[in-house]
Design a protein around this motif. Structure first.
Motif, PDB file in Angstrom:
ATOM      1  N   THR A   1     -17.325  43.858  -5.367  1.00  0.00           N
ATOM      2  CA  THR A   1     -16.987  44.953  -6.281  1.00  0.00           C
ATOM      3  C   THR A   1     -16.917  44.451  -7.718  1.00  0.00           C
ATOM      4  OG1 THR A   1     -15.743  46.116  -4.573  1.00  0.00           O
ATOM      5  CG2 THR A   1     -15.274  46.705  -6.861  1.00  0.00           C
ATOM      6  N   GLU A   2     -16.259  43.321  -7.922  1.00  0.00           N
ATOM      7  CA  GLU A   2     -16.122  42.765  -9.264  1.00  0.00           C
ATOM      8  C   GLU A   2     -17.469  42.333  -9.827  1.00  0.00           C
ATOM      9  OE1 GLU A   2     -13.121  42.740 -11.045  1.00  0.00           O
ATOM     10  OE2 GLU A   2     -12.739  44.068  -9.352  1.00  0.00           O
ATOM     11  N   LEU A   3     -18.303  41.739  -8.989  1.00  0.00           N
ATOM     12  CA  LEU A   3     -19.632  41.308  -9.454  1.00  0.00           C
ATOM     13  C   LEU A   3     -20.502  42.510  -9.812  1.00  0.00           C
ATOM     14  CD1 LEU A   3     -20.393  38.432  -6.917  1.00  0.00           C
ATOM     15  CD2 LEU A   3     -19.892  38.190  -9.354  1.00  0.00           C
ATOM     16  N   ASP A   4     -20.461  43.551  -9.006  1.00  0.00           N
ATOM     17  CA  ASP A   4     -21.273  44.738  -9.291  1.00  0.00           C
ATOM     18  C   ASP A   4     -20.837  45.421 -10.586  1.00  0.00           C
ATOM     19  OD1 ASP A   4     -22.767  44.345  -7.000  1.00  0.00           O
ATOM     20  OD2 ASP A   4     -21.614  45.758  -5.766  1.00  0.00           O
ATOM     21  N   LYS A   5     -19.528  45.473 -10.822  1.00  0.00           N
ATOM     22  CA  LYS A   5     -19.041  46.065 -12.070  1.00  0.00           C
ATOM     23  C   LYS A   5     -19.511  45.238 -13.268  1.00  0.00           C
ATOM     24  CE  LYS A   5     -14.612  46.314 -11.147  1.00  0.00           C
ATOM     25  NZ  LYS A   5     -13.159  46.636 -11.265  1.00  0.00           N
ATOM     26  N   ALA A   6     -19.504  43.922 -13.106  1.00  0.00           N
ATOM     27  CA  ALA A   6     -19.962  43.052 -14.195  1.00  0.00           C
ATOM     28  C   ALA A   6     -21.440  43.277 -14.486  1.00  0.00           C
ATOM     29  CB  ALA A   6     -19.707  41.590 -13.830  1.00  0.00           C
ATOM     30  N   VAL A   7     -22.237  43.466 -13.459  1.00  0.00           N
ATOM     31  CA  VAL A   7     -23.671  43.702 -13.633  1.00  0.00           C
ATOM     32  C   VAL A   7     -23.909  44.973 -14.440  1.00  0.00           C
ATOM     33  CG1 VAL A   7     -25.774  44.379 -12.402  1.00  0.00           C
ATOM     34  CG2 VAL A   7     -24.493  42.370 -11.675  1.00  0.00           C
ATOM     35  N   GLU A   8     -23.139  45.994 -14.201  1.00  0.00           N
ATOM     36  CA  GLU A   8     -23.282  47.237 -14.969  1.00  0.00           C
ATOM     37  C   GLU A   8     -23.046  46.983 -16.453  1.00  0.00           C
ATOM     38  OE1 GLU A   8     -20.844  50.364 -13.457  1.00  0.00           O
ATOM     39  OE2 GLU A   8     -21.631  50.235 -11.417  1.00  0.00           O
ATOM     40  N   ARG A   9     -22.032  46.182 -16.751  1.00  0.00           N
ATOM     41  CA  ARG A   9     -21.726  45.887 -18.150  1.00  0.00           C
ATOM     42  C   ARG A   9     -22.840  45.059 -18.786  1.00  0.00           C
ATOM     43  NH1 ARG A   9     -16.549  44.784 -15.875  1.00  0.00           N
ATOM     44  NH2 ARG A   9     -16.926  42.531 -16.047  1.00  0.00           N
ATOM     45  N   ILE A  10     -23.318  44.067 -18.060  1.00  0.00           N
ATOM     46  CA  ILE A  10     -24.351  43.184 -18.612  1.00  0.00           C
ATOM     47  C   ILE A  10     -25.654  43.942 -18.815  1.00  0.00           C
ATOM     48  CG2 ILE A  10     -25.750  41.140 -18.180  1.00  0.00           C
ATOM     49  CD1 ILE A  10     -23.325  40.090 -16.508  1.00  0.00           C
ATOM     50  N   ASN A  11     -26.053  44.694 -17.810  1.00  0.00           N
ATOM     51  CA  ASN A  11     -27.329  45.409 -17.911  1.00  0.00           C
ATOM     52  C   ASN A  11     -27.310  46.486 -18.991  1.00  0.00           C
ATOM     53  OD1 ASN A  11     -28.797  43.913 -16.117  1.00  0.00           O
ATOM     54  ND2 ASN A  11     -28.645  45.365 -14.418  1.00  0.00           N
ATOM     55  N   SER A  12     -26.133  47.044 -19.281  1.00  0.00           N
ATOM     56  CA  SER A  12     -26.053  48.030 -20.357  1.00  0.00           C
ATOM     57  C   SER A  12     -26.407  47.380 -21.697  1.00  0.00           C
ATOM     58  CB  SER A  12     -24.651  48.646 -20.423  1.00  0.00           C
ATOM     59  OG  SER A  12     -23.686  47.688 -20.829  1.00  0.00           O
ATOM     60  N   LYS A  13     -26.099  46.093 -21.843  1.00  0.00           N
ATOM     61  CA  LYS A  13     -26.464  45.364 -23.061  1.00  0.00           C
ATOM     62  C   LYS A  13     -27.936  44.967 -23.052  1.00  0.00           C
ATOM     63  CE  LYS A  13     -22.376  45.246 -24.969  1.00  0.00           C
ATOM     64  NZ  LYS A  13     -22.114  45.901 -26.280  1.00  0.00           N
ATOM     65  N   LEU A  14     -28.505  44.829 -21.863  1.00  0.00           N
ATOM     66  CA  LEU A  14     -29.885  44.368 -21.745  1.00  0.00           C
ATOM     67  C   LEU A  14     -30.911  45.493 -21.830  1.00  0.00           C
ATOM     68  CD1 LEU A  14     -29.547  41.697 -18.912  1.00  0.00           C
ATOM     69  CD2 LEU A  14     -30.259  41.269 -21.272  1.00  0.00           C
ATOM     70  N   GLU A  15     -30.458  46.732 -21.751  1.00  0.00           N
ATOM     71  CA  GLU A  15     -31.400  47.862 -21.709  1.00  0.00           C
ATOM     72  C   GLU A  15     -32.346  47.859 -22.904  1.00  0.00           C
ATOM     73  OE1 GLU A  15     -29.114  51.390 -21.315  1.00  0.00           O
ATOM     74  OE2 GLU A  15     -28.666  51.067 -19.179  1.00  0.00           O
ATOM     75  N   ARG A  16     -31.820  47.608 -24.084  1.00  0.00           N
ATOM     76  CA  ARG A  16     -32.666  47.639 -25.290  1.00  0.00           C
ATOM     77  C   ARG A  16     -33.760  46.581 -25.218  1.00  0.00           C
ATOM     78  NH1 ARG A  16     -32.733  44.928 -30.303  1.00  0.00           N
ATOM     79  NH2 ARG A  16     -30.749  43.866 -29.948  1.00  0.00           N
ATOM     80  N   TYR A  17     -33.393  45.389 -24.796  1.00  0.00           N
ATOM     81  CA  TYR A  17     -34.373  44.305 -24.736  1.00  0.00           C
ATOM     82  C   TYR A  17     -35.408  44.566 -23.650  1.00  0.00           C
ATOM     83  CZ  TYR A  17     -30.835  42.001 -27.553  1.00  0.00           C
ATOM     84  OH  TYR A  17     -29.917  41.694 -28.542  1.00  0.00           O
ATOM     85  N   ALA A  18     -34.972  45.161 -22.537  1.00  0.00           N
ATOM     86  CA  ALA A  18     -35.910  45.476 -21.469  1.00  0.00           C
ATOM     87  C   ALA A  18     -36.921  46.530 -21.925  1.00  0.00           C
ATOM     88  CB  ALA A  18     -35.145  45.971 -20.245  1.00  0.00           C
ATOM     89  N   ARG A  19     -36.450  47.533 -22.709  1.00  0.00           N
ATOM     90  CA  ARG A  19     -37.370  48.559 -23.223  1.00  0.00           C
ATOM     91  C   ARG A  19     -38.370  47.945 -24.189  1.00  0.00           C
ATOM     92  NH1 ARG A  19     -32.582  51.672 -23.666  1.00  0.00           N
ATOM     93  NH2 ARG A  19     -32.485  51.189 -25.898  1.00  0.00           N
ATOM     94  N   GLU A  20     -37.912  47.038 -25.030  1.00  0.00           N
ATOM     95  CA  GLU A  20     -38.792  46.427 -26.021  1.00  0.00           C
ATOM     96  C   GLU A  20     -39.868  45.565 -25.378  1.00  0.00           C
ATOM     97  OE1 GLU A  20     -36.177  44.332 -28.584  1.00  0.00           O
ATOM     98  OE2 GLU A  20     -35.478  46.127 -29.654  1.00  0.00           O
ATOM     99  N   SER A  21     -39.584  45.044 -24.172  1.00  0.00           N
ATOM    100  CA  SER A  21     -40.547  44.163 -23.521  1.00  0.00           C
ATOM    101  C   SER A  21     -41.626  44.945 -22.754  1.00  0.00           C
ATOM    102  CB  SER A  21     -39.828  43.224 -22.549  1.00  0.00           C
ATOM    103  OG  SER A  21     -39.304  43.954 -21.442  1.00  0.00           O
ATOM    104  N   GLU A  22     -41.413  46.256 -22.579  1.00  0.00           N
ATOM    105  CA  GLU A  22     -42.368  47.056 -21.807  1.00  0.00           C
ATOM    106  C   GLU A  22     -43.638  47.325 -22.625  1.00  0.00           C
ATOM    107  OE1 GLU A  22     -40.151  50.540 -20.756  1.00  0.00           O
ATOM    108  OE2 GLU A  22     -38.985  49.516 -19.223  1.00  0.00           O
TER     109      GLU A  22
END
Length: 442
Positions: free
Chosen positions: A421-442
């Motif tokens: 549960t704790e790891l999954d919650k952390a992934v949500e936080r991290i990926n929310s920061k990564l969304e911009r970079y992932a869009r730019e790489s597409e």
């Protein structure tokens, strides 16, 4: 009226900051030593000039200017960090917005990917294979983003798994060699064996804490890596399936078992290991000098970092420190690269060790520093670095990854919360920061 005045003052403050970020462009003769016909190269470092580290950088710049007299002139500026880690990074960020970055700047190893993704630094000019092979593999790996080399470390770092030789001899425990480290299961048996002995001594088998900040991921990510896991994808753009993988969960659960079985104290105890009340300790390479200087009666040894039961010989031990890179505003990348190579090279690495006791980054520097051949503890740390060093995650969201690792470790190991549960919650936080970079790489 007061609101309008405050707004005006704010605008003037920002304007002053932006004006202060303009790139230096002196004419020959305006800076001592900068002569006609030389190319001017500005360089920022994160240290105070009067410290040992600052003096080491200053001397490296001076020797560069001597070696390249008539071709290049490097002009160093000291922009120290403050107690909270700002100062230097604040000026870098302001200069990204306003312009005014130097040609070369220092970057903390884990932040190289973020600096590259945000256009603060650019790839270095091509290095030959011989030039690259002069550096420890961890240095080249740390400085590489995608297919490009962006930075070269002037120093490298390691974390030691220290032991008290007298206590282990008393318990009849033998330490394995570096290529056959204790597995988690084996180490648990050793901790159980040591527990009654250490209780008699008023301590614990293991002196270990889960510190707040960067130290947690630096010390303890190896427990994930040794099991074959990584905290982010290879391109650094997703944490799902990595940070919350079974390998990460297994590492967190192992830490929880150490706490639950009473092999360590949940609250930090000052000098537990150094006073002979713990058999083992995980700490930075500086611990060797601390023991030699302040606890000479402690019979110190360095054991191989312990590994997951699933370890298959891959690199897994901690690394990473400050590096030099060419900024995105460097017009002559070849010249900036020459300065980067000099500031991170053999002579500079030996100087860094002599003046600060930070490890150098090149094989030749290590080979020319006697203590890494003559002292078994320093030799063990060097061998660990050169054979098993693994940089921290390379991702533009590194600060979020680091913070999340520390938070999950504390909530699981000390708080007893559900690991997945704790790891999954952390992934949500991290990926929310990564969304911009992932869009730019597409």
């Amino acid at each position: 009226m007061r609101k309008r005045l405050l707004c005006l003052l704010g605008i003037l403050f920002v304007a002053a900051c932006l004006a202060g970020c303009q790139k230096k462009d002196p004419k020959p003769g305006e800076v001592a030593g900068y002569d006609e016909g030389e190319e001017y190269l500005s360089i920022w470092v994160h240290s105070i000039e009067d410290t040992e580290e600052g003096q080491a950088y200053k001397e490296s710049v001076e020797t560069f200017n001597e070696a390249y007299n008539g071709q290049y002139f490097a002009d160093i500026e000291f922009v120290p960090r403050n107690d909270s880690g700002g100062g230097y990074s604040d000026k870098v960020n302001a200069s990204v917005m306003a312009g005014g970055l130097p040609d070369v700047l220092t970057v903390d190893g884990p932040n190289i990917s973020a600096y590259a993704a945000n256009g603060i630094i650019q790839p270095l000019a091509d290095l030959t294979e011989d030039e690259k092979s002069a550096y420890l593999p961890s240095i080249i790996e740390q400085g590489t983003v995608g297919d490009d080399l962006y930075a070269l470390g002037v120093m490298e770092s390691s974390v030691g798994f220290y032991y008290n030789k007298d206590i282990l001899e008393e318990a009849d425990i033998e330490v394995p060699d570096a290529d056959h480290p204790w597995t988690w299961s084996e180490f648990t048996e050793i901790l159980e064996q040591l527990k009654p002995l250490m209780e008699e001594k008023g301590g614990y088998p293991l002196d270990m804490t889960f510190p707040v900040g960067e130290t947690s991921i630096y010390y303890f990510a190896p427990f994930v890596w040794s099991g074959g896991g990584e905290l982010v994808s290879e391109d650094g753009l997703t944490a799902d399936g990595y940070f919350n993988s079974k390998e990460t969960a297994a590492a967190m659960d192992y830490f929880r078992s150490i706490v639950e079985n009473g092999y360590m104290s949940e609250a930090p105890i000052d000098n537990l290991f150094e006073s002979g009340r713990a058999a083992f300790k995980i700490d930075g390479a500086w611990e060797v000098n601390t023991v030699y200087t302040s606890y000479p009666d402690l019979n110190l040894g360095v054991a191989p970092y312990i590994v997951s039961d699933d370890w298959e010989g891959q690199a897994y031990t901690p690394t990473g420190s400050w590096a030099f890179a060419a900024s995105s505003e460097a017009e002559d990348v070849e010249g900036a690269t020459e300065l980067v190579k000099w500031m991170s090279g053999v002579e500079s690495g030996i100087r860094i060790w002599d003046m600060t006791k930070n490890f150098p980054s090149t094989y030749e520097a290590f080979e020319n520093i006697d203590v890494f051949q003559s002292d078994e503890n320093y030799s063990a740390l060097y061998d660990q670095l050169s054979n098993y060093g693994h940089p921290r995650p390379k991702t533009p969201a590194y600060p979020q990854v680091s913070t999340s690792f520390q938070e999950v470790l504390e909530s699981v190991a000390l708080g007893g919360k559900d690991t997945q549960t704790e790891l999954d919650k952390a992934v949500e936080r991290i990926n929310s920061k990564l969304e911009r970079y992932a869009r730019e790489s597409e």
